[in-house]
Scaffold this active site. Structure first.
Site, PDB file in Angstrom:
ATOM      1  N   SER A  48       0.855  -1.184   0.000  1.00 40.30           N
ATOM      2  CA  SER A  48       0.000   0.000   0.000  1.00 40.30           C
ATOM      3  C   SER A  48       0.892   1.234   0.000  1.00 40.30           C
ATOM      4  O   SER A  48       1.817   1.317   0.815  1.00 40.30           O
ATOM      5  CB  SER A  48      -0.906   0.020   1.237  1.00 40.30           C
ATOM      6  OG  SER A  48      -1.826  -1.044   1.203  1.00 40.30           O
ATOM      7  N   THR A  93       1.374   4.040   1.363  1.00 39.57           N
ATOM      8  CA  THR A  93       1.147   4.953   2.482  1.00 39.57           C
ATOM      9  C   THR A  93       2.464   5.423   3.079  1.00 39.57           C
ATOM     10  O   THR A  93       2.470   6.104   4.107  1.00 39.57           O
ATOM     11  CB  THR A  93       0.307   4.269   3.577  1.00 39.57           C
ATOM     12  OG1 THR A  93       0.973   3.070   4.012  1.00 39.57           O
ATOM     13  CG2 THR A  93      -1.075   3.909   3.054  1.00 39.57           C
ATOM     14  N   SER A 148       7.967  -1.438  11.002  1.00 42.37           N
ATOM     15  CA  SER A 148       6.726  -0.866  10.499  1.00 42.37           C
ATOM     16  C   SER A 148       6.939   0.595  10.147  1.00 42.37           C
ATOM     17  O   SER A 148       7.838   1.260  10.672  1.00 42.37           O
ATOM     18  CB  SER A 148       5.599  -0.982  11.532  1.00 42.37           C
ATOM     19  OG  SER A 148       5.849  -0.139  12.641  1.00 42.37           O
ATOM     20  N   LYS A 149       6.106   1.097   9.251  1.00 45.69           N
ATOM     21  CA  LYS A 149       6.148   2.512   8.899  1.00 45.69           C
ATOM     22  C   LYS A 149       5.827   3.364  10.115  1.00 45.69           C
ATOM     23  O   LYS A 149       6.440   4.405  10.352  1.00 45.69           O
ATOM     24  CB  LYS A 149       5.132   2.802   7.784  1.00 45.69           C
ATOM     25  CG  LYS A 149       5.349   2.038   6.496  1.00 45.69           C
ATOM     26  CD  LYS A 149       4.179   2.249   5.539  1.00 45.69           C
ATOM     27  CE  LYS A 149       4.266   1.344   4.328  1.00 45.69           C
ATOM     28  NZ  LYS A 149       3.081   1.444   3.454  1.00 45.69           N
ATOM     29  N   ARG A 150       4.833   2.912  10.890  1.00 48.08           N
ATOM     30  CA  ARG A 150       4.365   3.695  12.026  1.00 48.08           C
ATOM     31  C   ARG A 150       5.461   3.920  13.054  1.00 48.08           C
ATOM     32  O   ARG A 150       5.524   4.972  13.684  1.00 48.08           O
ATOM     33  CB  ARG A 150       3.170   2.975  12.669  1.00 48.08           C
ATOM     34  CG  ARG A 150       2.574   3.689  13.870  1.00 48.08           C
ATOM     35  CD  ARG A 150       1.269   3.057  14.270  1.00 48.08           C
ATOM     36  NE  ARG A 150       1.308   1.607  14.206  1.00 48.08           N
ATOM     37  CZ  ARG A 150       0.234   0.843  14.281  1.00 48.08           C
ATOM     38  NH1 ARG A 150      -0.960   1.400  14.381  1.00 48.08           N
ATOM     39  NH2 ARG A 150       0.331  -0.461  14.232  1.00 48.08           N
TER      40      ARG A 150
END
Length: 285
Positions: A14, A16, A256-258
Site C-alpha cells: 500500500s 502509504t 513498520s512505517k508507524r
C-alpha cells in the site's frame, strides 16, 4: 495426467509510505519463489484508501523495487483504477442478501459494546454488535432514501449457511489450517470513504490474476479465514499460502512505517548497495 498449475505469486504494498526492510523481505520471498519455479511474479498497488495513499509513494515503490533488482510480469495493477470490479463483487453479494447497510457511527458502536456485559472479541477487537441488523426493512429503506451515509457489512451467519463444508487452507509452514471466519463477525466490506475493503479487494484480485500462492506476513494469518469465506461465496479458486515471519528491530519490535523503520531510500542514501539490502532482508545472494 493434468500438468501442475504454474506458480504465480505477488507483492501488494500500500502506498502509504516508503518501503523498508520488512517490505524488501516480503517482496524477495514472493519474487524468488516465482523465479525459481519458472512461474510469474506480479506487482499490485493496493491504494483503495485515498485518505492515506499518495501517488508519490507509488512511484517510490516502483523505483525501490527496480533498484533492488526485482522485475515483475505484466502491467502493475493499481487498485484505485478498477473500482468497477469491486462494485460488481459487492453487487453480487447484495443480490444474494449477504450484505446489509450499517448506519452506525464509531461512537454508537462503542457505546453499545460498553453497555454489553460480555461483548465478544475477534482478531481486530470487539465484534460489531448487530445494531443495524435489527432494523426493519422499512426503516432501512427510509434511511437509504434520505441518503444517510452507511457502510456495507457481511452478514456472517447467512454467509456461513451458504457453505456445504468446513473451510480450510494449505499453509507452507503450518500445513492444513482449519478456518473460523465467524470470529470476525459482520465485517465491513465497503464504506463511504473507502468504497471497497482490503479483504474484498485482495481476494478479488488474487482470483482475477490467477495467484496460486499468497505470500505475506504472519500478522495476516487470521485474515485468511475471512478470505477463504469470500473465496467460497464468490466461487473463486483457493490459493496456497505462505505466511512468513516479520522482520524485527534490535529491540524485537516488528519493522513498520508507524514506528519509523529505516526506509530503503534512507539506507540507499547512506551508501547501502542492493546486495547489502537483500542480505539484511534475509536473502543473501
Amino acid at each position: 495426467m493434468t500438468a501442475p498449475a504454474q506458480l504465480v505469486t505477488r507483492f501488494a504494498p500500500s502506498p502509504t509510505g516508503f518501503l523498508h526492510l520488512g517490505h524488501a523481505h516480503a517482496a524477495l520471498l514472493a519474487w524468488r519463489a516465482a523465479r525459481e519455479a519458472g512461474g510469474r511474479f506480479l506487482l499490485r498497488i493496493e491504494d483503495i484508501d485515498s485518505t492515506r495513499c499518495r501517488p508519490e509513494f507509488t512511484e517510490a515503490i516502483l523505483e525501490d523495487l527496480c533498484w533492488l533488482g526485482l522485475d515483475w510480469d505484466g502491467p502493475v495493477r493499481v487498485q484505485s483504477r478498477h473500482m468497477a470490479d469491486y462494485e460488481r463483487t459487492l453487487s453480487a453479494l447484495r443480490q444474494r442478501n449477504l450484505l446489509y447497510p450499517c448506519f452506525c457511527t464509531r461512537g454508537e458502536i462503542a457505546r453499545e459494546i460498553a453497555a454489553s456485559a460480555s461483548a465478544p472479541h475477534g482478531p481486530d477487537g470487539p465484534l460489531y454488535p448487530g445494531i443495524c441488523l435489527r432494523l426493519s426493512a422499512a426503516r432501512v429503506e427510509a434511511r437509504l432514501a434520505q441518503g444517510e451515509p452507511h457502510a456495507l457489512r457481511l452478514n456472517m451467519s447467512r454467509g456461513l449457511r451458504c457453505l456445504d463444508q468446513p473451510l480450510s487452507f494449505e499453509d507452507a509452514v503450518r500445513g492444513r489450517v482449519v478456518c473460523d471466519p465467524a470470529r470476525f463477525g459482520d465485517v465491513v466490506l465497503a464504506r463511504k470513504e473507502i468504497p471497497a475493503s482490503y479483504h474484498l479487494c485482495v481476494t478479488h484480485d488474487d482470483a482475477r490474476d490467477g495467484v496460486t500462492m499468497v505470500t505475506r506476513g504472519d500478522d495476516l494469518l487470521p485474515a485468511t479465514d475471512l478470505h477463504r469465506l469470500l473465496q467460497a461465496l464468490m466461487n473463486w479458486p483457493e490459493p496456497r499460502y505462505a505466511h512468513h515471519r516479520l522482520l524485527a528491530d534490535a529491540a524485537g519490535r516488528r519493522l513498520s512505517k508507524r514506528d519509523g523503520a529505516p526506509t530503503l531510500r534512507d539506507l540507499r542514501a547512506s551508501g547501502a548497495t542492493p546486495a547489502e539490502i537483500r542480505s539484511l532482508a534475509g536473502w543473501p545472494d
